[in-house]
Design a protein around this motif. Sequence first.
Motif, PDB file in Angstrom:
ATOM      1  N   ILE A   4       0.836  -1.205   0.000  1.00 52.69           N
ATOM      2  CA  ILE A   4       0.000   0.000   0.000  1.00 52.69           C
ATOM      3  C   ILE A   4       0.868   1.251   0.000  1.00 52.69           C
ATOM      4  O   ILE A   4       0.532   2.264  -0.636  1.00 52.69           O
ATOM      5  CB  ILE A   4      -0.931  -0.003   1.232  1.00 52.69           C
ATOM      6  CG1 ILE A   4      -1.909  -1.181   1.155  1.00 52.69           C
ATOM      7  CG2 ILE A   4      -1.695   1.312   1.352  1.00 52.69           C
ATOM      8  CD1 ILE A   4      -2.699  -1.381   2.426  1.00 52.69           C
ATOM      9  N   TYR A   5       1.993   1.184   0.718  1.00 45.30           N
ATOM     10  CA  TYR A   5       2.878   2.346   0.795  1.00 45.30           C
ATOM     11  C   TYR A   5       3.486   2.663  -0.567  1.00 45.30           C
ATOM     12  O   TYR A   5       3.706   3.834  -0.895  1.00 45.30           O
ATOM     13  CB  TYR A   5       3.964   2.106   1.837  1.00 45.30           C
ATOM     14  CG  TYR A   5       3.461   2.225   3.253  1.00 45.30           C
ATOM     15  CD1 TYR A   5       3.573   3.418   3.955  1.00 45.30           C
ATOM     16  CD2 TYR A   5       2.856   1.149   3.897  1.00 45.30           C
ATOM     17  CE1 TYR A   5       3.111   3.540   5.250  1.00 45.30           C
ATOM     18  CE2 TYR A   5       2.374   1.256   5.194  1.00 45.30           C
ATOM     19  CZ  TYR A   5       2.501   2.453   5.863  1.00 45.30           C
ATOM     20  OH  TYR A   5       2.026   2.573   7.145  1.00 45.30           O
ATOM     21  N   LEU A   6       3.761   1.645  -1.368  1.00 45.04           N
ATOM     22  CA  LEU A   6       4.283   1.882  -2.714  1.00 45.04           C
ATOM     23  C   LEU A   6       3.233   2.561  -3.583  1.00 45.04           C
ATOM     24  O   LEU A   6       3.548   3.480  -4.355  1.00 45.04           O
ATOM     25  CB  LEU A   6       4.717   0.556  -3.335  1.00 45.04           C
ATOM     26  CG  LEU A   6       5.932  -0.115  -2.682  1.00 45.04           C
ATOM     27  CD1 LEU A   6       6.072  -1.547  -3.170  1.00 45.04           C
ATOM     28  CD2 LEU A   6       7.199   0.678  -2.957  1.00 45.04           C
ATOM     29  N   ASP A   7       2.003   2.117  -3.470  1.00 44.60           N
ATOM     30  CA  ASP A   7       0.906   2.748  -4.204  1.00 44.60           C
ATOM     31  C   ASP A   7       0.765   4.208  -3.784  1.00 44.60           C
ATOM     32  O   ASP A   7       0.675   5.117  -4.628  1.00 44.60           O
ATOM     33  CB  ASP A   7      -0.392   1.974  -3.925  1.00 44.60           C
ATOM     34  CG  ASP A   7      -1.572   2.483  -4.739  1.00 44.60           C
ATOM     35  OD1 ASP A   7      -1.365   3.284  -5.670  1.00 44.60           O
ATOM     36  OD2 ASP A   7      -2.708   2.070  -4.432  1.00 44.60           O
ATOM     37  N   ALA A   8       0.756   4.454  -2.453  1.00 47.87           N
ATOM     38  CA  ALA A   8       0.599   5.824  -1.951  1.00 47.87           C
ATOM     39  C   ALA A   8       1.763   6.712  -2.371  1.00 47.87           C
ATOM     40  O   ALA A   8       1.573   7.866  -2.769  1.00 47.87           O
ATOM     41  CB  ALA A   8       0.471   5.805  -0.431  1.00 47.87           C
ATOM     42  N   ALA A   9       2.993   6.186  -2.279  1.00 49.76           N
ATOM     43  CA  ALA A   9       4.157   6.987  -2.660  1.00 49.76           C
ATOM     44  C   ALA A   9       4.108   7.355  -4.129  1.00 49.76           C
ATOM     45  O   ALA A   9       4.426   8.489  -4.516  1.00 49.76           O
ATOM     46  CB  ALA A   9       5.444   6.223  -2.349  1.00 49.76           C
ATOM     47  N   ASN A  10       3.719   6.410  -4.974  1.00 43.40           N
ATOM     48  CA  ASN A  10       3.614   6.700  -6.400  1.00 43.40           C
ATOM     49  C   ASN A  10       2.584   7.790  -6.660  1.00 43.40           C
ATOM     50  O   ASN A  10       2.793   8.683  -7.498  1.00 43.40           O
ATOM     51  CB  ASN A  10       3.233   5.421  -7.153  1.00 43.40           C
ATOM     52  CG  ASN A  10       3.320   5.570  -8.659  1.00 43.40           C
ATOM     53  OD1 ASN A  10       4.403   5.714  -9.214  1.00 43.40           O
ATOM     54  ND2 ASN A  10       2.167   5.547  -9.323  1.00 43.40           N
ATOM     55  N   ARG A  11       1.483   7.753  -5.942  1.00 47.16           N
ATOM     56  CA  ARG A  11       0.445   8.777  -6.101  1.00 47.16           C
ATOM     57  C   ARG A  11       0.959  10.138  -5.606  1.00 47.16           C
ATOM     58  O   ARG A  11       0.728  11.165  -6.251  1.00 47.16           O
ATOM     59  CB  ARG A  11      -0.803   8.370  -5.326  1.00 47.16           C
ATOM     60  CG  ARG A  11      -1.535   7.153  -5.883  1.00 47.16           C
ATOM     61  CD  ARG A  11      -2.581   6.655  -4.880  1.00 47.16           C
ATOM     62  NE  ARG A  11      -3.287   5.488  -5.347  1.00 47.16           N
ATOM     63  CZ  ARG A  11      -4.488   5.507  -5.929  1.00 47.16           C
ATOM     64  NH1 ARG A  11      -5.098   6.669  -6.118  1.00 47.16           N
ATOM     65  NH2 ARG A  11      -5.074   4.398  -6.320  1.00 47.16           N
ATOM     66  N   ILE A  12       1.615  10.133  -4.446  1.00 48.20           N
ATOM     67  CA  ILE A  12       2.116  11.387  -3.879  1.00 48.20           C
ATOM     68  C   ILE A  12       3.156  12.019  -4.799  1.00 48.20           C
ATOM     69  O   ILE A  12       3.140  13.234  -5.046  1.00 48.20           O
ATOM     70  CB  ILE A  12       2.693  11.130  -2.472  1.00 48.20           C
ATOM     71  CG1 ILE A  12       1.554  10.875  -1.476  1.00 48.20           C
ATOM     72  CG2 ILE A  12       3.553  12.305  -2.007  1.00 48.20           C
ATOM     73  CD1 ILE A  12       2.010  10.368  -0.129  1.00 48.20           C
ATOM     74  N   LEU A  13       4.065  11.208  -5.324  1.00 54.09           N
ATOM     75  CA  LEU A  13       5.083  11.731  -6.233  1.00 54.09           C
ATOM     76  C   LEU A  13       4.470  12.186  -7.555  1.00 54.09           C
ATOM     77  O   LEU A  13       5.086  12.937  -8.303  1.00 54.09           O
ATOM     78  CB  LEU A  13       6.164  10.678  -6.466  1.00 54.09           C
ATOM     79  CG  LEU A  13       6.987  10.320  -5.223  1.00 54.09           C
ATOM     80  CD1 LEU A  13       7.935   9.161  -5.505  1.00 54.09           C
ATOM     81  CD2 LEU A  13       7.758  11.520  -4.697  1.00 54.09           C
ATOM     82  N   ASP A  14       3.249  11.736  -7.837  1.00 56.52           N
ATOM     83  CA  ASP A  14       2.480  12.209  -8.993  1.00 56.52           C
ATOM     84  C   ASP A  14       1.747  13.511  -8.699  1.00 56.52           C
ATOM     85  O   ASP A  14       1.116  14.074  -9.592  1.00 56.52           O
ATOM     86  CB  ASP A  14       1.452  11.152  -9.401  1.00 56.52           C
ATOM     87  CG  ASP A  14       1.900  10.377 -10.629  1.00 56.52           C
ATOM     88  OD1 ASP A  14       2.966  10.694 -11.184  1.00 56.52           O
ATOM     89  OD2 ASP A  14       1.176   9.457 -11.039  1.00 56.52           O
ATOM     90  N   GLY A  15       1.782  13.937  -7.424  1.00 50.37           N
ATOM     91  CA  GLY A  15       1.095  15.162  -7.054  1.00 50.37           C
ATOM     92  C   GLY A  15      -0.243  14.956  -6.369  1.00 50.37           C
ATOM     93  O   GLY A  15      -0.917  15.932  -6.008  1.00 50.37           O
ATOM     94  N   GLN A  16      -0.649  13.686  -6.173  1.00 54.31           N
ATOM     95  CA  GLN A  16      -1.910  13.426  -5.482  1.00 54.31           C
ATOM     96  C   GLN A  16      -1.740  13.657  -3.979  1.00 54.31           C
ATOM     97  O   GLN A  16      -0.661  13.436  -3.412  1.00 54.31           O
ATOM     98  CB  GLN A  16      -2.393  12.008  -5.751  1.00 54.31           C
ATOM     99  CG  GLN A  16      -2.769  11.742  -7.188  1.00 54.31           C
ATOM    100  CD  GLN A  16      -3.438  10.381  -7.362  1.00 54.31           C
ATOM    101  OE1 GLN A  16      -4.141   9.888  -6.498  1.00 54.31           O
ATOM    102  NE2 GLN A  16      -3.220   9.768  -8.529  1.00 54.31           N
ATOM    103  N   ILE A  17      -2.827  14.071  -3.323  1.00 59.81           N
ATOM    104  CA  ILE A  17      -2.834  14.349  -1.891  1.00 59.81           C
ATOM    105  C   ILE A  17      -3.727  13.327  -1.202  1.00 59.81           C
ATOM    106  O   ILE A  17      -4.883  13.148  -1.605  1.00 59.81           O
ATOM    107  CB  ILE A  17      -3.337  15.779  -1.603  1.00 59.81           C
ATOM    108  CG1 ILE A  17      -2.448  16.811  -2.295  1.00 59.81           C
ATOM    109  CG2 ILE A  17      -3.402  16.047  -0.102  1.00 59.81           C
ATOM    110  CD1 ILE A  17      -2.964  18.236  -2.182  1.00 59.81           C
ATOM    111  N   PRO A  18      -3.218  12.640  -0.167  1.00 63.19           N
ATOM    112  CA  PRO A  18      -4.057  11.682   0.547  1.00 63.19           C
ATOM    113  C   PRO A  18      -5.345  12.319   1.057  1.00 63.19           C
ATOM    114  O   PRO A  18      -5.358  13.464   1.504  1.00 63.19           O
ATOM    115  CB  PRO A  18      -3.156  11.236   1.708  1.00 63.19           C
ATOM    116  CG  PRO A  18      -1.766  11.479   1.236  1.00 63.19           C
ATOM    117  CD  PRO A  18      -1.837  12.694   0.363  1.00 63.19           C
ATOM    118  N   SER A  19      -6.431  11.577   0.974  1.00 63.99           N
ATOM    119  CA  SER A  19      -7.772  11.994   1.376  1.00 63.99           C
ATOM    120  C   SER A  19      -8.395  12.988   0.395  1.00 63.99           C
ATOM    121  O   SER A  19      -9.590  12.942   0.152  1.00 63.99           O
ATOM    122  CB  SER A  19      -7.794  12.593   2.797  1.00 63.99           C
ATOM    123  OG  SER A  19      -7.432  11.625   3.758  1.00 63.99           O
ATOM    124  N   VAL A  20      -7.596  13.878  -0.183  1.00 63.56           N
ATOM    125  CA  VAL A  20      -8.117  14.820  -1.169  1.00 63.56           C
ATOM    126  C   VAL A  20      -8.259  14.136  -2.529  1.00 63.56           C
ATOM    127  O   VAL A  20      -9.304  14.217  -3.178  1.00 63.56           O
ATOM    128  CB  VAL A  20      -7.202  16.058  -1.298  1.00 63.56           C
ATOM    129  CG1 VAL A  20      -7.696  16.976  -2.408  1.00 63.56           C
ATOM    130  CG2 VAL A  20      -7.150  16.807   0.026  1.00 63.56           C
TER     131      VAL A  20
END
Length: 587
Positions: A61-77
Amino acid sequence: MQGSTETVISQERNGQGRNGIAAALARQPLVILALAAAGLTLALSITVTMPIGPMYWDHYIYLDAANRILDGQIPSVDFFAPVGGLGYYLFAGWLYLFPNGHPLLLSSWSLLTVTAPLMALVILDVQKRSPAIAYGLLLPFLIFSLLPFNTGDFYPYPGSDGFGIYNRQVCQLLYVLAAALVFVRGWKTLAAVTALAMLALLFIKVTGVVAGLVLCLMAFVAGRLPLRAAIIGGAVFFAVIGLMELTSGMVSAYATDILSLVVINDTSLLPRLLQAASLNFGIVVASCLLGLVLFIQGFQAFSNATRSVFAKPGFQASAEVFDQSFLWIASFIAAGLLFESQNTGSQAFIFLWPLLLAILIETYRNKGSSVAFAAVAILALSAAIPPVATVTQKAARAWIGSVNNTPLAHQNLKTMGAVGMRDMLSQRAQRLEANYMAYRPAYQALAEAGELPSFLLYSDFEFQTLWLQNADAVISAIRTFEAANKVRFETVMTIDFTNPFAWLLDRHAPKYIAIGADPYRAVPPPGERVNAAVAGVDLALYPTCPPTTARLKLLELYAPALAADHHRITLTPCYDAFVRNGITASP
């Protein structure tokens, strides 16, 4: 004779030098903390092969989240997450700094970005009075922080604990907070540690900040958390929350996610509290008995303090009433049970140790080497030793046993594939895979009936091994498909619990789709924007070895959004895929 004398003098000087170094270390526990940090840097500079473990895929899950964050996505938002975003941000930062580090170690150790500086503040305050007490706080903290294992057993075979990571992190933060509330005397240090620890607890997991609030309230009414420290700490806490909300909208989005989880998990609190108490029965019973002994020993002082508050009311008198060891124990147990009632996997009740250490010191000062002290010491150690013993034993079993493991052969899994397993488990995984493919209708019928092939399927090592092997195979199949059809899938999702594929393929994950997709606990019914995101995805992967209740439920949730613009193909014997029609013509 002269040479012998010089040799003796040289040996004496060397001995004095070694004694001097030892004495310096004894007075400077922060050196040990710095050495531990340096050791982590070295460990993360190479890719360590980890033994496979139960529910090992949780940390993907952390790999998925990190990939999203580095793409500019914000958790919960921009995507639904079952917990706060801080752990994901820390992991993303460490993954960037240590690209060769194993994801399980990165996800577990990245919290030290927060806990190590806070613990350093605590140690700096405490060592002025007693370096021995500072070491007594630091060494257990390092054991729990550096060994990424849970205190509970959910599987009999030794392996890595890839699940419950954010629960462990909350317990480590509560440990630092407890150490500060019990031992720190400088009000500025206390205000800083309290505010930052509570902020970190909130954005790791909201139930952690509830437990932390119980500890802070106990410290406040007992006079250990001064009013000015509480006011300043609270002001910092709410100022940071307000700033984050104004700049990103993350706080309100996080609150919305929490409310969604509450609706999904609408079971009563009492059964969960009883479950938490039963899972940690030894620690809870020992702590309750310790509280009873302390109540009996301190009853006279408690009675005198109670009478004084009526004779001369005031905050100081009230604080003396509440500053009783048995009340501290009761509040810590209540905080622990509240937090553990929402968990699977944790380092449960490790934050008791700073309080138990303070109780041991105070009792010895008052009672000396007496029967009363012996009773307190036996019960305190009965509560303190099990977590340390369990974590160290599990680490030893996993890593010593790993000498017989064979590394996973793979081509596409990056550092995620640095995992080892016994040969017999690899053979069992291959036999099960053949069985899943040959008798798929039977497993489909079993899943449709609401049952798994094994009650502990997600903990079974062969399931985790097979998942990795099939993930490696499907990535090869995707690249072959892309080359043959001259296309590129830019957005990739999975109709499964976890989606590391976007990271493995260096692609993008669609917005708004939940990570850690447990459809029974952590996936709200898809709304308009989720359906739109699913409808626009280029590739949706659906694993079929074996069909499971969760996979069927997720397919049921997402199938309506995929129906119009996607067609289903078979990429491998164990992976189907929904391909967007605009990418390639239907076969």
